[in-house]
Design a protein around this motif. Structure first.
Motif, PDB file in Angstrom:
ATOM      1  N   ASP A   1      40.590  60.798  23.431  1.00  6.07           N
ATOM      2  CA  ASP A   1      40.949  59.690  22.497  1.00  6.07           C
ATOM      3  C   ASP A   1      42.237  59.042  22.684  1.00  6.07           C
ATOM      4  OD1 ASP A   1      38.517  59.985  20.917  1.00  6.07           O
ATOM      5  OD2 ASP A   1      39.405  61.499  19.686  1.00  6.07           O
ATOM      6  N   LYS A   2      42.946  59.812  23.362  1.00  2.38           N
ATOM      7  CA  LYS A   2      44.434  59.218  23.615  1.00  2.38           C
ATOM      8  C   LYS A   2      44.278  58.216  24.585  1.00  2.38           C
ATOM      9  CE  LYS A   2      49.328  60.179  24.880  1.00  2.38           C
ATOM     10  NZ  LYS A   2      49.460  58.611  25.088  1.00  2.38           N
ATOM     11  N   ILE A   3      43.496  58.706  25.726  1.00  8.92           N
ATOM     12  CA  ILE A   3      43.395  57.921  26.999  1.00  8.92           C
ATOM     13  C   ILE A   3      42.784  56.677  26.371  1.00  8.92           C
ATOM     14  CG2 ILE A   3      42.058  57.831  29.131  1.00  8.92           C
ATOM     15  CD1 ILE A   3      42.707  60.821  29.429  1.00  8.92           C
ATOM     16  N   THR A   4      41.599  56.624  25.737  1.00  9.67           N
ATOM     17  CA  THR A   4      40.805  55.647  25.502  1.00  9.67           C
ATOM     18  C   THR A   4      41.690  54.602  24.782  1.00  9.67           C
ATOM     19  OG1 THR A   4      38.771  56.887  25.431  1.00  9.67           O
ATOM     20  CG2 THR A   4      38.792  54.721  24.354  1.00  9.67           C
ATOM     21  N   SER A   5      42.549  55.125  23.667  1.00  9.41           N
ATOM     22  CA  SER A   5      43.501  53.965  23.123  1.00  9.41           C
ATOM     23  C   SER A   5      44.527  53.582  23.742  1.00  9.41           C
ATOM     24  CB  SER A   5      44.074  55.095  22.000  1.00  9.41           C
ATOM     25  OG  SER A   5      45.249  54.393  21.103  1.00  9.41           O
ATOM     26  N   ASP A   6      44.943  54.499  24.650  1.00  9.73           N
ATOM     27  CA  ASP A   6      46.074  53.625  25.644  1.00  9.73           C
ATOM     28  C   ASP A   6      45.330  52.800  26.655  1.00  9.73           C
ATOM     29  OD1 ASP A   6      47.881  55.404  24.562  1.00  9.73           O
ATOM     30  OD2 ASP A   6      48.119  56.871  26.377  1.00  9.73           O
ATOM     31  N   MET A   7      44.286  53.123  27.166  1.00 15.63           N
ATOM     32  CA  MET A   7      43.546  52.073  28.170  1.00 15.63           C
ATOM     33  C   MET A   7      43.269  50.713  27.263  1.00 15.63           C
ATOM     34  SD  MET A   7      39.896  52.247  30.268  1.00 15.63           S
ATOM     35  CE  MET A   7      40.618  53.076  31.458  1.00 15.63           C
ATOM     36  N   ARG A   8      42.854  50.823  25.886  1.00 17.61           N
ATOM     37  CA  ARG A   8      43.032  49.647  25.198  1.00 17.61           C
ATOM     38  C   ARG A   8      43.927  48.888  24.984  1.00 17.61           C
ATOM     39  NH1 ARG A   8      39.588  52.713  20.930  1.00 17.61           N
ATOM     40  NH2 ARG A   8      37.522  52.661  21.484  1.00 17.61           N
ATOM     41  N   SER A   9      45.076  49.348  25.097  1.00 18.01           N
ATOM     42  CA  SER A   9      46.565  48.865  24.998  1.00 18.01           C
ATOM     43  C   SER A   9      46.957  48.223  26.213  1.00 18.01           C
ATOM     44  CB  SER A   9      47.517  49.739  24.365  1.00 18.01           C
ATOM     45  OG  SER A   9      47.294  50.325  23.212  1.00 18.01           O
ATOM     46  N   ASP A  10      46.708  48.912  27.366  1.00 19.18           N
ATOM     47  CA  ASP A  10      47.332  48.682  28.822  1.00 19.18           C
ATOM     48  C   ASP A  10      46.362  47.651  29.524  1.00 19.18           C
ATOM     49  OD1 ASP A  10      49.356  50.507  27.972  1.00 19.18           O
ATOM     50  OD2 ASP A  10      48.688  52.132  29.473  1.00 19.18           O
ATOM     51  N   LEU A  11      45.044  47.667  29.364  1.00 18.16           N
ATOM     52  CA  LEU A  11      44.113  46.810  30.100  1.00 18.16           C
ATOM     53  C   LEU A  11      43.292  46.178  29.524  1.00 18.16           C
ATOM     54  CD1 LEU A  11      42.687  49.878  32.508  1.00 18.16           C
ATOM     55  CD2 LEU A  11      44.702  48.161  33.011  1.00 18.16           C
ATOM     56  N   PRO A  12      42.967  44.948  30.086  1.00 25.19           N
ATOM     57  CA  PRO A  12      42.129  43.959  29.315  1.00 25.19           C
ATOM     58  C   PRO A  12      40.606  44.066  29.279  1.00 25.19           C
ATOM     59  CG  PRO A  12      42.571  42.959  31.566  1.00 25.19           C
ATOM     60  CD  PRO A  12      43.312  44.684  31.293  1.00 25.19           C
ATOM     61  N   TYR A  13      40.396  45.288  29.022  1.00 24.82           N
ATOM     62  CA  TYR A  13      38.714  45.746  28.940  1.00 24.82           C
ATOM     63  C   TYR A  13      38.533  46.310  27.370  1.00 24.82           C
ATOM     64  CZ  TYR A  13      39.477  45.602  33.894  1.00 24.82           C
ATOM     65  OH  TYR A  13      39.862  45.530  35.317  1.00 24.82           O
ATOM     66  N   THR A  14      37.292  45.896  27.203  1.00 16.17           N
ATOM     67  CA  THR A  14      36.575  46.410  25.919  1.00 16.17           C
ATOM     68  C   THR A  14      36.031  47.608  26.249  1.00 16.17           C
ATOM     69  OG1 THR A  14      36.359  44.062  24.929  1.00 16.17           O
ATOM     70  CG2 THR A  14      35.256  45.782  23.887  1.00 16.17           C
ATOM     71  N   VAL A  15      36.579  48.626  25.645  1.00 18.74           N
ATOM     72  CA  VAL A  15      35.911  49.876  26.197  1.00 18.74           C
ATOM     73  C   VAL A  15      35.978  50.844  24.734  1.00 18.74           C
ATOM     74  CG1 VAL A  15      38.493  50.700  26.474  1.00 18.74           C
ATOM     75  CG2 VAL A  15      36.388  52.160  27.518  1.00 18.74           C
ATOM     76  N   ASN A  16      34.662  51.754  25.045  1.00 17.98           N
ATOM     77  CA  ASN A  16      34.497  52.536  23.900  1.00 17.98           C
ATOM     78  C   ASN A  16      34.192  53.997  24.454  1.00 17.98           C
ATOM     79  OD1 ASN A  16      34.455  50.802  21.667  1.00 17.98           O
ATOM     80  ND2 ASN A  16      32.446  50.198  22.238  1.00 17.98           N
ATOM     81  N   ARG A  17      34.677  54.977  23.960  1.00 15.45           N
ATOM     82  CA  ARG A  17      34.473  56.336  24.313  1.00 15.45           C
ATOM     83  C   ARG A  17      32.830  56.673  23.968  1.00 15.45           C
ATOM     84  NH1 ARG A  17      36.952  62.095  22.324  1.00 15.45           N
ATOM     85  NH2 ARG A  17      35.609  63.587  23.796  1.00 15.45           N
ATOM     86  N   TYR A  18      32.193  57.260  24.745  1.00 21.15           N
ATOM     87  CA  TYR A  18      30.808  57.594  24.662  1.00 21.15           C
ATOM     88  C   TYR A  18      30.967  59.135  24.041  1.00 21.15           C
ATOM     89  CZ  TYR A  18      26.265  59.205  25.244  1.00 21.15           C
ATOM     90  OH  TYR A  18      24.852  59.601  24.936  1.00 21.15           O
ATOM     91  N   MET A  19      30.445  59.363  22.672  1.00 23.09           N
ATOM     92  CA  MET A  19      30.238  60.455  22.142  1.00 23.09           C
ATOM     93  C   MET A  19      28.638  60.830  22.071  1.00 23.09           C
ATOM     94  SD  MET A  19      33.296  61.596  21.732  1.00 23.09           S
ATOM     95  CE  MET A  19      33.028  62.948  20.528  1.00 23.09           C
TER      96      MET A  19
END
Length: 122
Positions: A74-92
């Motif tokens: 969850d932290k990695i996903t959140s940080d990626m959303r902040s740092d990189l210009p991609y729309t990303v969701n963690r798959y559960m």
């Protein structure tokens, strides 16, 4: 009897330690090119606790392993959303997908043996 002991040992809950690794999947909503996959891979490898990374630009999926004592998906996903210009969701995965991924899933013979064995000790 060995199978019962093995099932019990690998399915009993235990707290993660320094050697525990977890796998996570990230789904990207926009099309990725090879350059994007390279950026995502490099970014993930630079995150504390990330061990291995695979990013497939064709499917728009990144899969990585990490040490949960150092970080969380969850932290990695959140940080990626902040740092990189991609729309990303963690798959559960759904509950059904989780049960289908392991032969000790609910309803299986192994599951019934495991349940009987664990009930002896509870």
């Amino acid at each position: 009897m060995i199978l019962i002991v093995h099932i019990y040992m690998v399915t009993r809950p235990k707290a993660p330690d320094a050697t525990t690794k977890i796998m996570a999947r990230l789904d990207f909503k926009q099309g990725l090119k090879n350059d994007d996959a390279d950026k995502i891979t490099a970014w993930l490898y630079n995150q504390n606790g990330v061990d291995r990374v695979f990013c497939n630009p064709i499917s728009g999926i990144a899969v990585f392993t990490f040490y949960p004592v150092k970080t969380s998906a969850d932290k990695i996903t959140s940080d990626m959303r902040s740092d990189l210009p991609y729309t990303v969701n963690r798959y559960m995965p759904s509950k059904e997908e989780m049960q289908g991924g392991c032969p000790v899933g609910a309803g299986s013979v192994s599951s019934k043996i495991y349940s009987s064995f664990t009930n002896l000790f509870n």
